[in-house]
Scaffold this motif. Structure first.
Motif, PDB file in Angstrom:
ATOM      1  N   GLU A  58       0.834  -1.207   0.000  1.00 41.08           N
ATOM      2  CA  GLU A  58       0.000   0.000   0.000  1.00 41.08           C
ATOM      3  C   GLU A  58       0.869   1.258   0.000  1.00 41.08           C
ATOM      4  N   ALA A  62      -0.110   3.327  -3.506  1.00 34.16           N
ATOM      5  CA  ALA A  62      -0.912   4.526  -3.245  1.00 34.16           C
ATOM      6  C   ALA A  62      -0.135   5.574  -2.461  1.00 34.16           C
ATOM      7  N   PHE A  78      -6.596   7.988  -8.743  1.00 34.54           N
ATOM      8  CA  PHE A  78      -6.010   8.201  -7.422  1.00 34.54           C
ATOM      9  C   PHE A  78      -4.828   9.160  -7.516  1.00 34.54           C
ATOM     10  N   LEU A  83      -9.352  10.346  -4.378  1.00 35.33           N
ATOM     11  CA  LEU A  83      -8.930   9.287  -3.459  1.00 35.33           C
ATOM     12  C   LEU A  83     -10.037   8.286  -3.163  1.00 35.33           C
ATOM     13  N   PRO A  86      -9.628   4.033  -5.486  1.00 33.80           N
ATOM     14  CA  PRO A  86      -8.344   3.351  -5.340  1.00 33.80           C
ATOM     15  C   PRO A  86      -8.048   2.425  -6.521  1.00 33.80           C
ATOM     16  N   GLY A  90      -4.658   1.860  -2.253  1.00 32.11           N
ATOM     17  CA  GLY A  90      -5.432   3.054  -1.938  1.00 32.11           C
ATOM     18  C   GLY A  90      -6.625   2.778  -1.055  1.00 32.11           C
ATOM     19  N   ASN A  91      -6.716   1.540  -0.507  1.00 32.09           N
ATOM     20  CA  ASN A  91      -7.807   1.211   0.405  1.00 32.09           C
ATOM     21  C   ASN A  91      -7.241   0.476   1.619  1.00 32.09           C
ATOM     22  N   TYR A 418       3.173   6.439   2.500  1.00 35.96           N
ATOM     23  CA  TYR A 418       2.206   7.171   3.318  1.00 35.96           C
ATOM     24  C   TYR A 418       2.915   8.041   4.350  1.00 35.96           C
ATOM     25  N   MET A 448      -7.096  10.903   4.149  1.00 35.24           N
ATOM     26  CA  MET A 448      -7.779   9.917   3.323  1.00 35.24           C
ATOM     27  C   MET A 448      -9.272   9.974   3.627  1.00 35.24           C
TER      28      MET A 448
END
Length: 483
Positions: A58, A62, A78, A83, A86, A90-91, A418, A448
């Motif tokens: 992830e 993302a 995305f 957002l 995804p 992205g989730n 992230y 998010m």
């Protein structure tokens, strides 16, 4: 009368037969190969691996788009900051909640059975770690009523980020309780299933203290954290060298290689060097670019080329051969890659920032230089002799120094994209770019959005949380973010 007697006798015999059949019913219907309770060692291994493996993927897919490490070459909503759409990541919401629920089972086993007491400390620390990552991405989230399994509600309220960080059974409280549980443990049963520290309880204490440093710095714009930070720094009980990092290794082959290596080649080729990352690495004359990315195919001299994030592929046809793909460490040679929970270099960058901001008494330049040196070591790249004096020297104080600290931490965190985006939101560094074809009015998101299934499955509490975020807007900052 005779018929009545026969009827009564038959009923008695039937009752006796039922009684004899059901006497050992529970024993007979218990599968010895499927125990009713799971051993905490198996759960611990599962939580660490599942969370680390999934969030590494992830973070690279993302997270790296949000943090502008890489760009999605093909049409990707995305990457254009829609957002709620995804793609290839992205989730992260279900990853958090599944692993937090499993981890809560470890805590309960440790609290209810003295035999499992050694698991209390690590499970509390993991709860704090995952909860912090969850709330840092989304803001207010279900927490105090969540993760309880059969005893909990299926529609938990959304708790404020402030209470999740600072309340009883919150992030900082669980880190402190986890350390206390480890320090007070006097049993003889060893910690099994520990793929981070191989059962070393001191390693978990250092891990917890590095997480305390990270959490305290994250909320430092909202509350005075200087005394706590100084106490941890003075104790020296934190991850101080790369050999103590909270990581586990991927392998070169399946099933334990980095998931990006398992994508079909077309999906892997979707991620290319971003223009933001190219400018930072080239600006520092940073040799790590040769490990993290590949020269673009159309280059005659081994050059690297990045692409501005957020392209609209329906309007601009980007040619793969013109841009640099992710390096072999992310596909062919993932045995050189780690699932990274927290490291010594990240800890030293956090301490350097704390020192520069006057939150601890220490030499910020020295801490910065340790962080840079260890980050190069982590990525197995030789540190150029003049890098710290010429290419990326410590700043002149204030924002120039903070920018240098955060930017170096951002580079090294490419496996945890992230984190780079979160730290940008907190500090404003490094300076990310306005993307090419924004679907968010040229605004870089600061949280998010809650996933669509929350609106369906927890509608009342979702509606309340959404009302506090301007209708679940990605442009409403979380509590600690007053940058």
């Amino acid at each position: 009368m005779k018929n009545t007697y026969k009827t009564i006798t038959s009923l008695v015999l039937a009752l006796l037969l039922v009684a004899s059949c059901t006497k050992d019913f529970e024993e007979i219907n218990t599968n010895p190969n499927q125990p009713l309770s799971v051993q905490p060692s198996l759960l611990l291994r599962q939580v660490i691996y599942d969370y680390g493996e999934q969030m590494s993927y992830e973070g690279f897919t993302a997270g790296n788009l949000l943090g502008q490490y890489t760009t999605a070459l093909d049409f990707n909503l995305f990457d254009r900051h829609d957002l709620k759409s995804p793609q290839l990541g992205g989730n992260p919401w279900p990853i958090f909640f599944q692993n937090l629920r499993d981890n809560e089972s470890i805590i309960q086993l440790a609290m209810e059975n003295e035999t499992f007491a050694v698991y209390e400390g690590p499970s509390r620390i993991l709860k704090a770690y995952m909860a912090a990552a969850l709330t840092d991405l989304f803001g207010d989230v279900p927490y105090f009523e969540a993760f309880r399994g059969k005893e909990g509600t299926v529609t938990p309220i959304y708790d404020s980020q402030e209470t999740i960080y600072t309340g009883d059974d919150g992030i900082l409280d669980n880190l402190n309780k986890g350390i206390a549980a480890l320090e007070n443990y006097s049993g003889s049963i060893s910690l099994e299933g520990d793929i981070l520290f191989n059962g070393d309880l001191e390693g978990w204490i250092r891990f917890a203290n590095s997480l305390r440093i990270k959490s305290l710095m994250r909320i430092s714009n909202q509350t005075d954290v200087s005394n706590d930070l100084q106490s941890i720094f003075t104790s020296g009980s934190f991850i101080a060298v790369n050999a103590e990092n909270a990581i586990f290794n991927f392998t070169d082959g399946e099933p334990n290689n980095f998931r990006l290596a398992r994508l079909r080649i077309g999906d892997f080729n979707n991620f290319v060097l971003s223009e933001t990352m190219e400018e930072v690495l080239v600006g520092f004359n940073d040799p790590r670019i040769e490990t993290l990315f590949r020269p673009f195919s159309n280059s005659d001299s081994g050059e690297f080329n990045g692409l501005l994030n957020g392209i609209d592929a329906t309007q601009n046809a980007a040619v793969l051969a013109d841009f640099s793909l992710a390096g072999t460490v992310f596909r062919e040679n993932t045995g050189q890659l780690d699932a990274n929970f927290i490291t010594s270099w990240e800890t030293h960058f956090l301490l350097a920032e704390a020192a520069e901001r006057g939150l601890i008494t220490a030499d910020p330049q020295q801490l910065y230089e340790i962080g840079v040196t260890q980050a190069f070591e982590y990525w197995q790249v030789d540190l150029p002799a003049d890098y710290l004096t010429s290419s990326a020297p410590y700043g002149t104080g204030g924002d120039t120094s903070i920018q240098q600290i955060i930017t170096q931490k951002w580079i090294a965190n490419i496996i945890n994209g992230y984190e780079g985006w979160i730290e940008y939101r907190r500090t404003g560094f490094p300076q990310l770019k306005t993307i090419s074809a924004s679907l968010n009015n040229d605004i870089i998101p600061v949280r998010m959005p809650y996933p669509a299934e929350e609106e369906a499955l927890n509608s009342v509490n979702y509606a309340d949380a959404a009302s506090r975020t301007d209708g679940n807007s990605i442009n409403v900052p979380v509590w600690w973010d007053n940058n």
